[in-house]
Write a protein that holds these residues in place. Structure first.
Motif, PDB file in Angstrom:
ATOM      1  N   ILE A  31       0.709  -0.616   0.052  1.00 19.20           N
ATOM      2  CA  ILE A  31      -0.066   0.124   0.809  1.00 19.20           C
ATOM      3  C   ILE A  31       1.008   1.514   0.066  1.00 19.20           C
ATOM      4  N   ASN A  33       1.361   5.690  -0.251  1.00 21.30           N
ATOM      5  CA  ASN A  33       0.654   6.637   0.073  1.00 21.30           C
ATOM      6  C   ASN A  33       1.322   7.722  -0.482  1.00 21.30           C
ATOM      7  N   THR A 103      -4.129   7.218  -2.353  1.00 18.96           N
ATOM      8  CA  THR A 103      -3.732   6.123  -1.646  1.00 18.96           C
ATOM      9  C   THR A 103      -3.790   4.509  -2.545  1.00 18.96           C
TER      10      THR A 103
END
Length: 218
Positions: A31, A33, A103
Motif C-alpha cells: 500500500i 500513499n 492511496t
C-alpha cells in the motif's frame, strides 16, 4: 511516497473496494500513499509496478515532441495505472500525477508476470475496466461537442481541484476542453464575477463547490 506491506495495512485499516486478486498476490503487494502533486509513474520509465487506486484521484499527462504537456485523462477510485503496459498495448509510459492525497495498491511487475497474466478472473475484471475507460473517453469527446464551455468547465473544476483549490495550467486545460485560450479566460472571468471561483494566487483558485455543482454536467 510512503509504502507499507499490504498485510500490515490490512491488519489496521478497513479497506475500500479492491479488485478480485489471488491471496498470494495481495500478500506480496504494498500500500503506497502519495502526497499532492507527487509523481506516481514517470513518462518513458521502465514500469516496475502497476497500481490500483484505492482512494483519491490522479491525472495522466503526456509530453509532446515540442515539449508541451497535454492532459489526457483523470483517474479516480478503482482505476488501474499501468495496465496498458503489461498488456503490451502501450510501449512507453506516460506521466501519472496525484491530485491531493492518493492511496494505491502497488503490485510489483514480477508478481504480475508470475501470477496475474494467466489469471482469468483478473483479465475479466481488467476487460470491464478498459471497456468503461473507453466509454468515459468517448463521453468526454461527446460532451465537448454537446455542452457550452461553462458547463464543461464547471465539471472540470470539480474534477481537478484538490480540497477545493484549483491549480491547473490554462493552456493545458484549453486544449483538453477543445477551446481557445481566449475563450477559456473569458469564462474564467465570468465565473469570478458570479462567485463560482475566487483567485487566491498567481495560478490558484478557490472554487465554490456548491455553485459549480449546480451547473456541472451530471
Amino acid at each position: 511516497m510512503e509504502k507499507i506491506s499490504f498485510q500490515d495495512f490490512y491488519k489496521n485499516k478497513t479497506l475500500y473496494s479492491l479488485p478480485s486478486l489471488p491471496q498470494n498476490v495481495l500478500e506480496t503487494s504494498f500500500i503506497v500513499n502519495f502526497k499532492h502533486n507527487e509523481t506516481i509513474i514517470h513518462e518513458n520509465e521502465t514500469l516496475k509496478n502497476i497500481y490500483y487506486i484505492i482512494d483519491g484521484k490522479a491525472k495522466i499527462t503526456d509530453i509532446q515532441y515540442n515539449g508541451k504537456s497535454i492532459l489526457l485523462q483523470f483517474l479516480k477510485n478503482n482505476d488501474w495505472i499501468g495496465e496498458l503496459t503489461i498488456l503490451g498495448v502501450e510501449e512507453r509510459t506516460k506521466n501519472v500525477t496525484s491530485i491531493g492525497s492518493v492511496t494505491c495498491l502497488m503490485i510489483p511487475l514480477d508478481i504480475v508476470n508470475q501470477y496475474l497474466l494467466t489469471d482469468i478472473t483478473f483479465f475479466k475484471e481488467l476487460s470491464v475496466f478498459l471497456s468503461k475507460k473507453l466509454l468515459d473517453r468517448s463521453s468526454h469527446f461527446s460532451k465537448n461537442q454537446s455542452y457550452d464551455l461553462k458547463y464543461r468547465l464547471a465539471t472540470f473544476l470539480l474534477e481537478s481541484s484538490n480540497n477545493d483549490i484549483y491549480q491547473e495550467s490554462h493552456i493545458m486545460v484549453a486544449e483538453y476542453l477543445g477551446v481557445s485560450y481566449r475563450h477559456l479566460l473569458q469564462i474564467f472571468s465570468d465565473f469570478k464575477s458570479l462567485g463560482y471561483i475566487k483567485k487566491i494566487g498567481k495560478n490558484n483558485y478557490k472554487i465554490n463547490r456548491q455553485k459549480l455543482m449546480e451547473i456541472s454536467i451530471k
